[in-house]
Enzyme design. Structure first.
Site, PDB file in Angstrom:
ATOM      1  N   ASP A 157       0.839  -1.194   0.000  1.00  0.00           N
ATOM      2  CA  ASP A 157       0.000   0.000   0.000  1.00  0.00           C
ATOM      3  C   ASP A 157       0.889   1.266   0.000  1.00  0.00           C
ATOM      4  O   ASP A 157       1.969   1.263   0.589  1.00  0.00           O
ATOM      5  CB  ASP A 157      -0.861  -0.059   1.274  1.00  0.00           C
ATOM      6  CG  ASP A 157      -2.143   0.723   1.167  1.00  0.00           C
ATOM      7  OD1 ASP A 157      -2.513   1.124   0.059  1.00  0.00           O
ATOM      8  OD2 ASP A 157      -2.795   0.925   2.221  1.00  0.00           O
ATOM      9  N   HIS A 158       0.438   2.325  -0.616  1.00  0.00           N
ATOM     10  CA  HIS A 158       1.100   3.645  -0.603  1.00  0.00           C
ATOM     11  C   HIS A 158       2.621   3.601  -0.524  1.00  0.00           C
ATOM     12  O   HIS A 158       3.219   3.890   0.518  1.00  0.00           O
ATOM     13  CB  HIS A 158       0.555   4.507   0.542  1.00  0.00           C
ATOM     14  CG  HIS A 158      -0.895   4.807   0.349  1.00  0.00           C
ATOM     15  ND1 HIS A 158      -1.343   5.695  -0.592  1.00  0.00           N
ATOM     16  CD2 HIS A 158      -1.999   4.271   0.928  1.00  0.00           C
ATOM     17  CE1 HIS A 158      -2.663   5.726  -0.562  1.00  0.00           C
ATOM     18  NE2 HIS A 158      -3.088   4.870   0.331  1.00  0.00           N
TER      19      HIS A 158
ATOM     20  N   HIS B 167      -9.763   4.590  -1.884  1.00  0.00           N
ATOM     21  CA  HIS B 167      -9.000   4.648  -0.630  1.00  0.00           C
ATOM     22  C   HIS B 167      -9.780   5.422   0.407  1.00  0.00           C
ATOM     23  O   HIS B 167     -10.668   6.195   0.083  1.00  0.00           O
ATOM     24  CB  HIS B 167      -7.651   5.340  -0.873  1.00  0.00           C
ATOM     25  CG  HIS B 167      -6.673   4.451  -1.560  1.00  0.00           C
ATOM     26  ND1 HIS B 167      -5.646   3.844  -0.897  1.00  0.00           N
ATOM     27  CD2 HIS B 167      -6.604   4.051  -2.853  1.00  0.00           C
ATOM     28  CE1 HIS B 167      -4.961   3.103  -1.767  1.00  0.00           C
ATOM     29  NE2 HIS B 167      -5.515   3.214  -2.950  1.00  0.00           N
ATOM     30  N   GLY B 168      -9.376   5.239   1.669  1.00  0.00           N
ATOM     31  CA  GLY B 168      -9.929   6.070   2.747  1.00  0.00           C
ATOM     32  C   GLY B 168     -11.423   5.907   2.936  1.00  0.00           C
ATOM     33  O   GLY B 168     -12.135   6.873   3.201  1.00  0.00           O
TER      34      GLY B 168
ATOM     35  N   SER C 142     -12.932   4.357   5.353  1.00  0.00           N
ATOM     36  CA  SER C 142     -13.335   4.379   6.770  1.00  0.00           C
ATOM     37  C   SER C 142     -14.135   5.648   7.033  1.00  0.00           C
ATOM     38  O   SER C 142     -13.726   6.740   6.639  1.00  0.00           O
ATOM     39  CB  SER C 142     -12.108   4.371   7.697  1.00  0.00           C
ATOM     40  OG  SER C 142     -11.520   3.097   7.730  1.00  0.00           O
TER      41      SER C 142
END
Ligand SMILES: [Zn+2]
Length: 287
Positions: free
Chosen positions: A80-81, A215-216, A218
């Site tokens: 990831d990233h 992504h992100g 949450s």
């Protein structure tokens, strides 16, 4: 067993997504695997650069492969990233199924040049590994926030445009694209999460031929995520909600059993909290 790329292509146009959850330690990996096993669904385990440093690059590969073989489940591992070419090389050599080169904060031309360099390298070094590119900045850390991270795209005029997305995919040759569509890494303490721009996702998906990665996720509502998947998102990332569940489970157990010192007993409730989060998210991925 099908590869991650085969599964993604098979899911295209069906309103189905694969979940991506970050592994911070063994308890979070066990929670992710436990949920996937219960439902018999494929899952992607992600490790950020920080998580890779903590778990160990080769350990992450061995652990995920171990569970994959033990339970005959399609469990994949994603770097990831990843912000440097060097770290991409290390992840590819270690045997990751996919790598995300994150040039989201770089200027346009530099992001294209660096992402293409990564794609060219991975095609030569490990043709089976898939490469994700990132366009638009959505903040970096999976944490509890009290404000929008500096420089992150929050207005529709700053989100990834379908034209840019098409150019970026064509010029770099990436297998998957992470666009900025109102998503922000982390979760907000005292404010609702910004809404995802569903129409924008739909337009980007029509402009590019590769799977899109959100992504992100949450903190976003179930409905918003479901709509995003219907509009063309193929992979959805969750990290912060797992971290919050981990801490809640651990804190409660420490209070309940102030004299307990065995990590496997103290961490069991944290694992169960995270497993419930993953199980609830899995419900969103099927059509
Ligand atoms: Zn992310």
């Amino acid at each position: 067993m099908k590869t991650l790329h085969e599964l993604l292509i098979e899911n295209e146009g069906k309103g189905i997504a694969i979940g991506h959850f970050n592994m911070g330690d063994l308890s979070s990996l066990k929670a992710i695997v436990g949920a996937a096993r219960k439902l018999g669904l494929p899952v992607i385990v992600g490790v950020s650069e920080g998580e890779r440093d903590y778990v160990g690059l080769r350990n992450a590969v061995s652990l995920v492969r171990g569970f994959r073989d033990e339970y005959h489940l399609p469990i994949f591992l994603n770097a990831d990233h990843t912000h440097s070419f060097e770290k991409i090389k290390q992840a590819v050599a270690a045997g990751f199924d996919s790598v995300l080169f994150d040039g989201g904060k770089l200027p346009w031309a530099e992001n294209i040049r660096e992402t293409k360099r990564v794609v060219d390298y991975v095609r030569r070094a490990s043709p089976g590994t898939i490469v994700e590119g990132e366009l638009g900045y959505i903040g970096s850390s999976s944490e509890i926030r009290d404000s929008i991270p500096d420089g992150a795209a929050i207005k529709p005029s700053e989100f990834t445009s379908p034209e840019e997305a098409k150019k970026f995919v064509t010029l770099t040759g990436i297998d998957m694209l992470a666009p900025s569509v109102g998503n922000i890494h982390g979760m907000f303490e005292n404010a609702p999460e910004p809404e995802l721009d569903i129409r924008r996702i739909d337009l980007i998906k029509k402009a590019v031929k590769v799977p899109l990665v959100l992504h992100g996720a949450s903190g976003n509502t179930d409905k918003n995520i479901r709509d995003a998947i219907r509009a063309g998102i193929g992979i959805v990332h969750f990290s912060t909600e797992l971290r919050v569940a981990w801490r809640k489970g651990l804190e409660e157990e420490l209070k309940r059993n102030p004299k307990e010192v065995a990590p496997h007993r103290l961490l069991a409730p944290a694992e169960e909290e995270m497993r419930q989060v993953v199980l609830n998210k899995f419900k969103l991925f099927q059509a």
